[in-house]
Design a protein around this motif. Structure first.
Motif, PDB file in Angstrom:
ATOM      1  N   PHE A   1      -8.123   6.168   0.017  1.00 15.54           N
ATOM      2  CA  PHE A   1      -8.890   7.406   0.094  1.00 15.54           C
ATOM      3  C   PHE A   1      -9.469   7.683   1.483  1.00 15.54           C
ATOM      4  CE2 PHE A   1     -12.085   4.257  -0.738  1.00 15.54           C
ATOM      5  CZ  PHE A   1     -13.239   4.729  -0.128  1.00 15.54           C
ATOM      6  N   LEU A   2      -9.654   6.664   2.303  1.00 16.73           N
ATOM      7  CA  LEU A   2     -10.211   6.871   3.639  1.00 16.73           C
ATOM      8  C   LEU A   2      -9.174   7.379   4.640  1.00 16.73           C
ATOM      9  CD1 LEU A   2     -12.572   3.785   3.950  1.00 16.73           C
ATOM     10  CD2 LEU A   2     -13.204   6.168   3.546  1.00 16.73           C
ATOM     11  N   ASP A   3      -7.889   7.160   4.346  1.00 15.15           N
ATOM     12  CA  ASP A   3      -6.830   7.621   5.239  1.00 15.15           C
ATOM     13  C   ASP A   3      -5.583   7.877   4.401  1.00 15.15           C
ATOM     14  OD1 ASP A   3      -4.922   8.162   7.149  1.00 15.15           O
ATOM     15  OD2 ASP A   3      -5.291   6.348   8.327  1.00 15.15           O
TER      16      ASP A   3
ATOM     17  N   LEU B   1       0.843  -1.195   0.000  1.00 12.23           N
ATOM     18  CA  LEU B   1       0.000   0.000   0.000  1.00 12.23           C
ATOM     19  C   LEU B   1       0.878   1.244   0.000  1.00 12.23           C
ATOM     20  CD1 LEU B   1      -2.872   1.243   0.234  1.00 12.23           C
ATOM     21  CD2 LEU B   1      -2.522   1.223   2.716  1.00 12.23           C
ATOM     22  N   LEU B   2       0.733   2.067  -1.013  1.00 15.37           N
ATOM     23  CA  LEU B   2       1.500   3.303  -1.120  1.00 15.37           C
ATOM     24  C   LEU B   2       0.887   4.383  -0.238  1.00 15.37           C
ATOM     25  CD1 LEU B   2       1.925   3.436  -4.997  1.00 15.37           C
ATOM     26  CD2 LEU B   2       3.493   2.467  -3.311  1.00 15.37           C
ATOM     27  N   ALA B   3       1.721   5.200   0.367  1.00 15.11           N
ATOM     28  CA  ALA B   3       1.231   6.311   1.182  1.00 15.11           C
ATOM     29  C   ALA B   3       0.349   7.205   0.320  1.00 15.11           C
ATOM     30  CB  ALA B   3       2.400   7.100   1.763  1.00 15.11           C
ATOM     31  N   GLY B   4      -0.827   7.551   0.851  1.00 18.67           N
ATOM     32  CA  GLY B   4      -1.749   8.412   0.130  1.00 18.67           C
ATOM     33  C   GLY B   4      -2.660   7.696  -0.844  1.00 18.67           C
TER      34      GLY B   4
END
Length: 117
Positions: free
Chosen positions: A45-47, A39-42
Motif C-alpha cells: 500500500f505504500l508503493d 511481492l505482487l505488483a500493487g
C-alpha cells in the motif's frame, strides 16, 4: 544491509534479539530476492508500483521468453545483487507452478535462491 530473518513458515522471526536479523551476508541478499519475487505488483500500500508484475508480464504467458526477462530483471534490481551466475526456471502446466532456481553474486559472496510461484 540488514533484513529481518524469516522462519520456516516465512513469518518474521521475533524474540531472539540480534539473532532475528540477517546482516551483511549472502543469505541476507538471498532472502531479499525471495521476498521481492513473492511481492505482487500493487500489493504494498505504500508503493503500488513496487512488486513483481506477474499479472501483465508472467501469468498466462507460459513461455520462458516472456517471463524469464521479467524475473531476471527483478532479481538484478535487488539491493546487494551484483549479478546472476546461474538461472533456471521451469513451469509445470498441470500444477500451474513456476519454479525459479538462481545462483546470485552479491556484494557479500554467492547465494542460491529457489522460489516456487
Amino acid at each position: 544491509m540488514r533484513y529481518r530473518r524469516l522462519d520456516e513458515a516465512r513469518d518474521y522471526a521475533f524474540g531472539h534479539g540480534g539473532a532475528d536479523y540477517l546482516t551483511d551476508s549472502p543469505e541476507c541478499v538471498a532472502q531479499a530476492v525471495g521476498t521481492r519475487l513473492r511481492l505482487l505488483a500493487g500489493e504494498w500500500f505504500l508503493d503500488l508500483q513496487e512488486g513483481t508484475p506477474y499479472a501483465p508480464a508472467v501469468l498466462g504467458r507460459h513461455t520462458k521468453e516472456s517471463y524469464d526477462p521479467v524475473i531476471r530483471a527483478r532479481i538484478l534490481e535487488t539491493e546487494g545483487v551484483t549479478g546472476i551466475a546461474e538461472y533456471e526456471s521451469e513451469y509445470d502446466g498441470e500444477t500451474r507452478r513456476l519454479v525459479v532456481s538462481v545462483t546470485i553474486d552479491t556484494v557479500y559472496g554467492t547465494a542460491t535462491v529457489q522460489e516456487v510461484m
